[in-house]
Design an enzyme around this catalytic site. Structure first.
Site, PDB file in Angstrom:
ATOM      1  N   GLY A   9      47.755  32.995  51.418  1.00 54.39           N
ATOM      2  CA  GLY A   9      48.509  33.865  50.561  1.00 54.39           C
ATOM      3  C   GLY A   9      48.274  35.367  51.344  1.00 54.39           C
ATOM      4  N   GLN A  52      51.478  33.721  42.959  1.00 58.61           N
ATOM      5  CA  GLN A  52      51.279  33.317  41.505  1.00 58.61           C
ATOM      6  C   GLN A  52      52.615  32.455  40.833  1.00 58.61           C
ATOM      7  OE1 GLN A  52      48.671  32.930  39.753  1.00 58.61           O
ATOM      8  NE2 GLN A  52      47.415  33.957  41.000  1.00 58.61           N
ATOM      9  N   HIS A  81      47.177  26.466  47.442  1.00 59.23           N
ATOM     10  CA  HIS A  81      45.950  26.281  46.358  1.00 59.23           C
ATOM     11  C   HIS A  81      46.434  26.669  44.981  1.00 59.23           C
ATOM     12  CE1 HIS A  81      43.491  29.920  45.688  1.00 59.23           C
ATOM     13  NE2 HIS A  81      44.027  30.427  47.076  1.00 59.23           N
ATOM     14  N   CYS A 117      38.934  37.833  42.721  1.00 60.30           N
ATOM     15  CA  CYS A 117      38.388  38.354  44.092  1.00 60.30           C
ATOM     16  C   CYS A 117      37.725  39.832  43.436  1.00 60.30           C
ATOM     17  CB  CYS A 117      39.614  38.752  44.673  1.00 60.30           C
ATOM     18  SG  CYS A 117      40.614  37.527  45.136  1.00 60.30           S
TER      19      CYS A 117
END
Ligand code: PLP
Length: 385
Positions: free
Chosen positions: A71, A179, A201, A325
């Protein structure tokens, strides 16, 4: 001890069917997809099959899919190469305050290169108001980038409306759908988007694999320089097992989506209600209705999110506070602050994101454990007594 994974917005386990689909591309069919020999051609066919599977999941044509390393790379490619290739159209970008850093930091990089940026505020529920976007558009706006669903609070934006407003001034619309792809219906045509980022993922595929959808005719460029892979749009030997895994994950997501979506909606409603009923001074963050199925995000007064995570982990429950993150940093999440929450409140955030293998028993266990954790942490806090 139980082990309950409720951090699916950070990443998901690889589905066993996905894993099995990938294995031959490590063992037998390991050829480079650019090679002319039979091994290479088999690998190339597998990549094209995966392109069809991914395209089908999002209602695109296979030729509109560029495989990337995930992404983050897709967001970088969309924003940087679109802005660099379309400077005659304008040098103004619009994004929102709650984007993932893969978008926000990319836009900030472009500002350093002389581009102009407007960051739109969101309302208390995390929605970009259509009128706010309308007011920010300028004749020189080339690109609007607004995420489909937020990774921290789960709010789903009204993308078709925002894309239509963007098109009124001739600008191009990008959405970070990392998402949502595989979790809720995503159709690039119905949404009216020109560019869309996705990541394997998050939908039970392998890490390090993703794609950028670029609508036919939208001028973008390659973000990496080198060979002519991906029709000159992404240099670098194609990650064949990663792409095959992404393709298989997309195929499975398409088959299972309605069932998973309904089950997760039910589980998250029960969990949210259970938490709000059992724990005083708690609020749901994000939109109460327009939110990702399976996503529960709350803020508890008088406690620290990090402490909640450690306590939950000691009971075998894996969750997060803010996004993966940004955790590790003591700054409160930029998303929660953009929703108007005070710093102290934002510090007490908890995100529980469920996936296809979570059960009612998992929800009951969290509801059995969490109220006492919060109660005990509040007893230790000078403010919570
Ligand atoms: N965008 C959003 C909304 C995300 O949630 C994430 C990952 O958490 C990314 C982008 C980055 O995707 P990747 O991990 O594939 O680079």
């Amino acid at each position: 001890m139980k082990s309950i994974y409720m951090d699916h917005s950070a990443t998901t386990p690889v589905d066993p069917d996905v894993f099995n689909a990938m294995i031959p591309y490590y063992t037998d069919i390991y050829g480079n997809a650019s090679s002319v020999h039979s091994q290479g051609q088999k690998a190339a066919r597998a990549v094209e099959n995966a392109r069809e599977q991914v395209a089908s999941l999002i209602g695109a044509s296979p030729g509109e899919i560029i495989f990337t390393s995930g992404g983050t790379e897709a967001d970088n490619q969309a924003i940087i190469t679109f802005m660099s290739s379309n400077q005659k159209q304008g040098r103004h970008i619009i994004t929102s305050a709650i984007e993932h850093h893969a978008v926000l930091h990319t836009c900030e990089y472009l500002v350093k290169q002389g581009f102009e940026l407007t960051v739109l505020p969101v309302n208390q529920e995390g929605l970009v108001e259509p009128d706010t976007l309308r007011a920010a558009l300028r004749p020189d706006t080339a690109l609007v980038s607004i995420m489909h669903a937020n990774n921290e609070v789960g709010t789903i934006q009204a993308i078709p409306e925002l894309a239509a407003i963007t098109h009124e001034v001739g600008a191009v619309f990008h959405t970070d759908a990392v998402q949502t792809v595989g979790k809720i219906p995503v159709n690039v045509k119905d949404m009216g988007v020109d560019l869309l980022s996705a990541s394997s993922h998050k939908l039970y595929g392998p890490k390090g694999s993703g794609c950028l959808f670029a609508k036919k005719g939208v001028r973008i460029g390659s973000y990496l320089y080198g060979g002519g892979h991906e029709r000159n749009m992404r240099a670098g030997t194609v990650n064949v097992p990663g792409v095959v895994g992404f393709g298989k994950a997309a195929e499975l997501a398409q088959q299972r989506l309605p069932q998973n979506q309904a089950a997760l909606k039910d589980l998250s409603q029960r969990l949210t209600q259970g938490i709000l009923d059992a724990i005083p001074n708690t609020r749901l963050t994000g939109h109460p209705v327009h939110r990702l199925p399976g996503s529960v995000s709350v803020c508890f007064d008088y406690v620290e999110g990090e402490s909640i995570l450690l306590m939950l982990d000691s009971y075998g429950i894996m969750a997060s506070s803010g996004s993966a993150c940004t955790s590790g940093s003591l700054d409160p999440s930029h998303v929660l602050l953009a929703l108007g929450l005070a710093h102290e409140t934002a510090h007490g955030s908890l995100r529980l994101t469920m996936g296809k293998d979570n059960t009612q028993e998992d929800v009951d266990y969290v509801l059995q454990v969490l109220p006492n954790i919060i109660k005990n942490l509040r007893l230790m806090s000078p403010l919570g007594q």
